[in-house]
Design a protein around this motif. Structure first.
Motif, PDB file in Angstrom:
ATOM      1  N   ARG A  84       0.764  -1.183  -0.119  1.00  0.00           N
ATOM      2  CA  ARG A  84      -0.086  -0.073  -0.073  1.00  0.00           C
ATOM      3  C   ARG A  84       0.835   1.326  -0.076  1.00  0.00           C
ATOM      4  O   ARG A  84       0.730   2.225  -0.699  1.00  0.00           O
ATOM      5  N   GLN A 137       0.849   4.015  -3.143  1.00  0.00           N
ATOM      6  CA  GLN A 137       0.620   5.401  -2.434  1.00  0.00           C
ATOM      7  C   GLN A 137       1.710   6.397  -3.023  1.00  0.00           C
ATOM      8  O   GLN A 137       1.271   7.457  -3.601  1.00  0.00           O
ATOM      9  N   ASP A 186      -7.969   7.666   0.302  1.00  0.00           N
ATOM     10  CA  ASP A 186      -8.588   6.259  -0.086  1.00  0.00           C
ATOM     11  C   ASP A 186     -10.175   6.951  -0.634  1.00  0.00           C
ATOM     12  O   ASP A 186     -10.544   5.964  -1.536  1.00  0.00           O
TER      13      ASP A 186
END
Length: 859
Positions: free
Chosen positions: A159, A163, A554
């Motif tokens: 993640r 990102q 998100d």
């Protein structure tokens, strides 16, 4: 410069086999390459062109018409950042030797990527072209993604890597658009030419260009609101944090702003965008750092805070502010890389970075404690360390900055002081969390926590690199001229001042004055806040006042995911007719709308050049209509094939034998393939459309045909310049030594393109094979008939099988003669294509037809 880039590239290529062969000591060898580059750059400052305020330039012409010459230029600014990139890079590679315990296979790639990152950052800071720098800029994002995702088995690492890539790449794309807009508007495509623009404020669209360029710079340096990716990137191994996220990658945005500020600060948008977000980032991240319990997160938010501080100071664009900003950049690289290495050593030996699990470490490891105290003191601005010198220079510069007269300068100074107070507080907070003996815990004798009691000692491989960095911090604090002279050499060239006029220099002692008073207040208030840190908890909200940036990230991804799903669901309904209908409607409306709303040239139409063209066109029309009306699959395939053969005849009448030959061969092999498929299908189609649907499809087909015809007519007649086609035959003969211009173009010019297409097909075929054989072994005996299993028969088929019974003796005999003849014809086409109709593509199609014929003859 090119030698350094080449050496670093070679080292990154050799790193995997070296690390696999030698193990972790290979990092020591790899560190010699950036160290050699560091020594070369240092020599340029001491006795080379940089010592005289000159520049080193390497120019390689390439696509000059597109402003894509490969130009590297090293002035004082690029030299200072090169020292940071190469020097810290060498020490981090040395640190890797002691940090990693084992030598897994992925460590070899890790070493290669770290060295490659040094190369890319060096290329970034020395690139003079906007477009060349952008290429290096985006490669840093890709390498950061790979390095942050080192522990790919962990969801947090995946993640964080994604990102960081998403945020920095999006910023980089905005920056590219800004560079293109700036280049088109001003005619400037190189950093060294920006000073030649008489008045940047008069350049069209300069405000939009600045905002887009700063979007890239601010996102790369983790300035709010794009700050959240940096704390997430702490999922990477500590050497990555010590290099990319304190000394190298995050400095790319600082470098870009420092490079542009002397010219761009005249545009009001420049200060209006950078200074507020820089100061806000400094305050916000400094406050958030006080809430963290992970040592790396404390340093991560501290890094974001310091980057906001440096960005705001560097962006001012004056001589004094640039000097202070460069000093802050160098100081930050030294103390923050040191602190990350210290945390890595603690994590490596105790197995934890949680401040609640660390107690009594200062007594167990006094040497590493002393290094951490010096680094944190430099970060807090305690004399006589270099961090104090840099912070004093920043306070002095902003206090008397003429470009920020009145309220802007006062507000910026107030923000810097408050942010520095928080820096002092979280510096103490870091030292306390990592090393202090904490009360109210179940501790062993001497107040030592279990993790600290069970730790093994920190060896020289782990503390050698931070020791060197701290020695430099102390030396530069006591003797600031060691780096100040390098900075002055750049400033004298970029900001020339009249002879005899006073200019500021870096110094440890400037006498008693307002900056020293502010520094005293900063240290005092910071110490008091740390002392009363329990009171700060009452002001720290459970939920951030401005919301959670990770949640916002998100939410944005979820929003676009929902939009894409709804769009896909509305256009891809699972019906082939609906999908094709949407495609054809767009194909009809969009080009026609653009044609109607735009400028239109005159068109000239000729129905045919010879009567034969009219005959062939009529055949195509009749066969096309017949194919839509027949329900017999075989008849439809034949009619469509006739249209292809007729089109080949039209190509031949127009004097394009190569195209005609290729069309005939393609049409033939397509018909053969269709025939092979139709053997397994019913003779007639079962589906019958209703009258309304058939009518709608007929009108849609007419609209598509009409629109394509109209667009083609206007496109053919839109040429305003002489066609290059008239020169190609002579060029093909003189340069390519071939009379067939088409094949000379394919072979001599499009060879790499063809190789790429073949590579794509090979990759696709490999993927299909992996899917087919994913659950079975390649070694399993084949059940297909083979030549070796059928005795002396020439064509493969089992003797008693149904295939053998259905074989035609006539086809068998013809194939015996035709197959070798077609293979020979295929080879003829292959070799003759340079001067006559044919070529590799035609030869390949003939060979495919020969193999198809042999397959059919085999039953």
């Amino acid at each position: 410069m090119l030698v350094i880039l080449g050496a670093l590239t070679l080292a990154s290529v050799l790193a995997p086999p070296l690390i696999r062969a030698l193990g972790r000591p290979a990092f020591g060898l790899l560190a010699l390459v950036p160290l050699a580059g560091f020594a070369w750059v240092l020599k340029q400052f001491l006795s080379g062109p940089l010592s005289r305020g000159e520049t080193l330039v390497s120019h390689t012409g390439w696509l000059s018409s597109l402003n894509m010459n490969i130009v590297f230029r090293m002035d004082g600014l690029a030299g200072i950042f090169s020292l940071i990139v190469l020097g810290v890079g060498a020490l981090v590679l040395l640190y890797c030797w002691g940090y990693f315990d084992s030598n897994p296979r992925r460590l070899a790639l890790f070493g290669s990527q770290m060295v490659a990152f040094s190369m890319v950052m060096f290329g970034l800071v020395t690139a003079d072209s906007f477009l060349l720098m952008y290429i290096f800029w985006e490669i840093t994002s890709v390498l950061s993604f790979l390095l942050v995702g080192y522990y790919g088995e962990r969801a947090s690492s995946r993640r964080s890597a994604g990102q960081a890539l998403m945020v920095t790449t999006l910023g980089g794309l905005c920056m590219l658009v800004g560079f293109l807009l700036l280049g088109q508007s001003s005619g400037v495509w190189y950093f060294s030419d920006l000073g030649s623009v008489p008045d940047l404020t008069a350049v069209p669209h300069i405000t939009i260009a600045i905002i887009l360029i700063l979007a890239g710079a601010l996102s790369k340096s983790a300035i709010a609101p794009a700050h959240f990716w940096l704390p997430g990137a702490m999922a990477a191994p500590t050497p990555v944090s010590a290099y990319l996220h304190s000394a190298a990658m995050v400095k790319a945005g600082i470098y870009l702003v420092a490079r542009l500020a002397p010219d761009m600060h005249v545009v009001q948008t420049w200060h209006l965008v950078i200074i507020p977000v820089g100061i806000f980032t400094m305050l916000m991240s400094g406050w958030v750092a006080l809430r963290q319990k992970d040592l790396k997160l404390i340093l991560a938010y501290g890094t974001v805070s310091q980057l906001g501080f440096i960005m705001a100071v560097v962006s001012v664009g004056s001589r004094e502010a640039t000097m202070a900003g460069l000093a802050l950049t160098c100081a930050h690289s030294l103390f923050k890389a040191t602190l990350f290495m210290v945390v890595g050593a603690i994590d490596h030996t105790t197995g934890t970075r949680n401040t609640q699990e660390l107690s009594g470490l200062w007594r167990k490891q006094p040497y590493i404690f002393a290094i951490a105290v010096l680094a944190a003191a430099s970060m807090a601005g305690i004399p006589p360390l270099f961090g104090f010198v840099a912070k004093e220079a920043a306070l002095e510069a902003i206090l008397h900055e003429e470009l920020l007269v009145g309220m802007p300068g006062q507000l910026m100074l107030l923000g810097m002081v408050l942010g520095s107070v928080l820096t002092m507080t979280y510096s103490c907070f870091f030292l306390y969390g990592a090393f202090a003996t904490k009360p109210h815990q179940h501790l062993s004798g001497g107040g030592t926590s279990p993790a600290v009691a069970a730790m093994h000692s920190i060896g020289p491989k782990l503390y050698a690199a931070p020791t060197i960095l701290m020695a430099l911090t102390i030396a530069l604090g006591l003797y600031p001229s060691l780096i100040g002279d390098f900075i002055d050499e750049y400033l004298d060239a970029a900001f020339p001042v009249p002879e005899g006029e006073y200019v500021a220099h870096l110094a440890l002692w400037h006498g008693f004055g307002v900056p020293l008073l502010l520094s005293t207040i900063i240290v005092g208030l910071g110490a008091i806040l740390f002392w009363q840190r329990h009171l700060l908890r009452h002001f720290q909200l459970e939920e951030p006042a401005l919301g959670n940036a990770n949640d916002a990230y998100d939410a944005v991804l979820d929003f676009f995911r929902r939009i894409s799903l709804r769009l896909t669901a509305s256009t891809q309904r699972g019906s082939l007719m609906v999908n094709l209908g949407i495609i054809f409607v767009v194909l009809t409306l969009l080009p026609l709308t653009a044609l109607i709303m735009g400028e239109r040239n005159d068109i000239r139409m000729e129905l045919w050049g010879t009567p034969w063209q009219a005959v062939l066109a009529s055949i195509i029309v009749v066969m096309a209509i017949g194919a839509t009306l027949t329900h017999n699959r075989l008849s439809g395939v034949i009619m469509v094939g006739v249209t292809g053969y007729s089109l080949a005849m039209i190509f031949a009448l127009h004097g394009a034998p190569d195209l005609a030959l290729t069309q005939v061969l393609v049409e033939t092999i397509v018909m053969v393939i269709f025939m092979l498929v139709l053997r397994k299908l019913p003779a007639h189609t079962e589906w019958r459309g209703n009258p309304k649907g058939n009518r709608n499809r007929a009108w849609l087909s007419i609209a598509v045909g009409l629109s394509i015809t109209i667009i083609s007519l206007f496109a053919i007649n839109a040429r305003q310049e002489t066609s290059i086609a008239q020169y190609i035959p002579d060029l093909a003969y003189e340069i390519g030594h071939g009379a067939n211009a088409v094949n000379v173009l394919l072979v001599d010019i499009r060879a790499w393109d063809t190789l790429g297409e073949i590579s794509v097909l090979v990759i696709a075929a490999t993927g299909v094979a992996s899917l087919i054989y994913g659950t079975r072994s390649f070694a399993r005996a084949s059940r297909r008939p083979t030549l070796g299993a059928v005795g002396r028969r020439w064509l493969s088929a089992e003797i008693d099988s149904e295939k053998a019974q259905n074989r035609s003796l006539m086809v068998d005999v013809i194939t015996r003669v035709a197959f070798p003849s077609m293979i020979v014809l295929s080879m003829y086409f292959f070799f003759v294509g340079h001067n006559a109709p044919g070529g590799g593509f035609a030869g390949g199609l003939v060979a495919a037809l020969a193999l198809s014929l042999r397959y059919l003859a085999g039953g």
